[in-house]
Design a protein around this motif. Structure first.
Motif, short mmCIF file in Angstrom:
data_model
loop_
_atom_site.label_atom_id
_atom_site.label_comp_id
_atom_site.label_asym_id
_atom_site.label_seq_id
_atom_site.Cartn_x
_atom_site.Cartn_y
_atom_site.Cartn_z
N UNK A 1 79.71 24.49 146.10
CA UNK A 1 80.35 24.85 144.85
C UNK A 1 81.47 23.87 144.51
N UNK A 2 82.22 23.45 145.51
CA UNK A 2 83.26 22.45 145.30
C UNK A 2 82.66 21.13 144.84
N UNK A 3 81.52 20.75 145.40
CA UNK A 3 80.84 19.53 144.96
C UNK A 3 80.47 19.62 143.48
N UNK A 4 79.96 20.78 143.07
CA UNK A 4 79.59 21.00 141.68
C UNK A 4 80.83 20.86 140.79
N UNK A 5 81.90 21.53 141.19
CA UNK A 5 83.14 21.51 140.40
C UNK A 5 83.70 20.08 140.29
N UNK A 6 83.75 19.39 141.39
CA UNK A 6 84.30 18.04 141.38
C UNK A 6 83.43 17.06 140.60
N UNK A 7 82.11 17.29 140.61
CA UNK A 7 81.23 16.45 139.80
C UNK A 7 81.57 16.59 138.32
N UNK A 8 81.80 17.83 137.86
CA UNK A 8 82.13 18.04 136.46
C UNK A 8 83.51 17.46 136.12
N UNK A 9 84.47 17.60 137.04
CA UNK A 9 85.80 17.03 136.80
C UNK A 9 85.73 15.51 136.69
N UNK A 10 84.91 14.88 137.54
CA UNK A 10 84.77 13.43 137.49
C UNK A 10 84.14 12.99 136.17
N UNK A 11 83.17 13.75 135.68
CA UNK A 11 82.55 13.43 134.40
C UNK A 11 83.56 13.58 133.26
N UNK A 12 84.40 14.60 133.34
CA UNK A 12 85.45 14.78 132.32
C UNK A 12 86.39 13.58 132.31
#
Length: 393
Positions: free
Chosen positions: A307-318
């Motif tokens: 779940x952290x990987x998912x969250x951090x992926x979206x933050x990096x895209x932002x």
């Protein structure tokens, strides 16, 4: 009889999905549908979910009905995940058919308790909130929330509007990762909202559909926990679709916090009754996956890591999208994208500009300019950024 039915307006997001599928252009980008996608464009089954399903398959001996409220192990595990310190003497809960089902049951429960209530809902909000209330015939009013100029929260307008809610009214709040805007309240702002509700006697209904997608599993629940500890009555509708990736299993929960054990028992009975009237026994497979994960240290740890990987992926895209737009525009007017949280941001574009993105660049997003950050990857971010500038947004 059936010939007397009236045609129903099609769901705009579902229509957008079909339009995207029919588009034959290479390089088209789908930022409309509200599901998480990995960099390969796939909505994956999480590792812990696979492992839990295997364990269930090997150990389960019956498919008999669960209780009307769902299995206690699931309800207890979800209450702990959402609330942390569970106030057992105040808490009633039932498993529901997804987070949407929890919202519907919450509104049914509120109407049973107060037939004259009005629901106060953010402008904008998830369109299905409004659709459900219209279908139920529930009166609702919108409170100011999103400032289209700053792409942030119009907090002064919000406070002025929710202060008009009466005793026993419902104020529908997004616990984190506001859909469709991505703009969230700070904890200090939540404290001011709590003070307003405490004064008016209005009851908050918190829609918590994205816990773990914003600032972290516990951080995303912090506002909900603060409300639960501060007010005598709170309704919480939580979903497992996003954070466990089990969209099609339709796994949710409705929690009701009451003033005292007597009121809690009344709420528990009424919620079980509503389950019986609407679908009888709640679905169990998704709930059993969730409880299997949350009650096993190894599975829970692996799930939280993914779940952290998912969250951090979206933050990096932002961050990448905001940076690309800063370079192309020569301004910081798109920095709000990096500040927003969750799957969505609202660009503040006009319907004409959204149409231009679709017709000129094969980029699909909802007409109000809500874009799904998880529909991007590192290669498509520059394409979107250039298209946004070319569309004059």
């Amino acid at each position: 009889m059936l010939s007397n039915l009236k045609p129903q307006a099609p769901d705009k997001i579902l229509m957008l999905i079909e339009e995207y599928k029919a588009d034959t252009r290479q390089g088209k980008i789908d930022l409309g549908v509200g599901v998480y996608k990995d960099p390969q464009g796939v909505t994956p089954v999480m590792r812990a979910v696979k492992a839990a399903e295997q364990r269930i398959w090997e150990s389960q001996t019956t498919k008999a009905y669960t209780g009307l409220a769902g299995e206690p192990e699931y309800r207890n595990a979800m209450a702990q995940m959402v609330l942390g310190d569970v106030p057992a003497d105040r808490l009633a809960s039932v498993a529901s058919v997804g987070g949407t089902g929890a919202i519907r049951q919450a509104l049914e429960l509120a109407r049973m308790a107060n037939p004259d209530l009005t629901v106060h809902v953010s402008d904008p909000t998830w369109p299905n909130h409004l659709s459900i209330m219209k279908f139920m015939g529930l009166p609702f009013v919108e409170y100011r929330y999103f400032d289209n100029a700053t792409r942030g929260v119009d907090f002064e307008g919000m406070k002025a509007d929710i202060a008009k809610a009466g005793k026993g009214d419902i104020v529908l709040l997004h616990g984190c990762c506001h859909n469709p805007t991505g703009a969230n309240l700070t904890l200090d702002q939540w404290r001011e909202v709590i003070a307003i509700l405490e004064k008016s006697g209005a009851v908050p209904l918190i829609d918590l559909a994205y816990q773990g997608f914003g600032d972290g599993l516990d951080a995303d629940a912090e506002a909900t926990r603060l409300v639960a500890k501060s007010l005598p009555e709170v309704l919480i509708a939580a979903s497992c679709s996003k954070n466990f990736g089990i969209y099609r299993e339709r796994t949710g929960i409705l929690m009701a916090l009451s003033e005292n054990p007597s009121a809690r028992d009344l709420a528990q009975g009424a919620m079980a009754y509503l389950n019986r009237q609407n679908f009888s026994f709640p679905p169990d497979h998704g709930a059993r996956i969730v409880s299997t994960i949350l009650t096993d240290d190894a599975l829970r740890g692996d799930w939280k890591a993914e779940l952290e990987d998912v969250r951090n992926t979206m933050l990096a895209l932002r961050d990448q999208l905001a940076s690309e737009l800063r370079d192309l525009s020569g301004s910081d007017r798109f920095d709000f994208i990096a500040q927003h949280r969750g799957m969505f941001s609202r660009l503040g574009a006009t319907p004409e500009q959204v149409q231009k993105l679709k017709s000129d660049s094969a980029i699909y997003m909802v007409g109000d300019s809500r874009l799904n950050i998880a529909g991007l990857n590192r290669d498509t971010v520059p394409v979107l950024a250039r298209a946004i500038i070319d569309a004059g947004i």
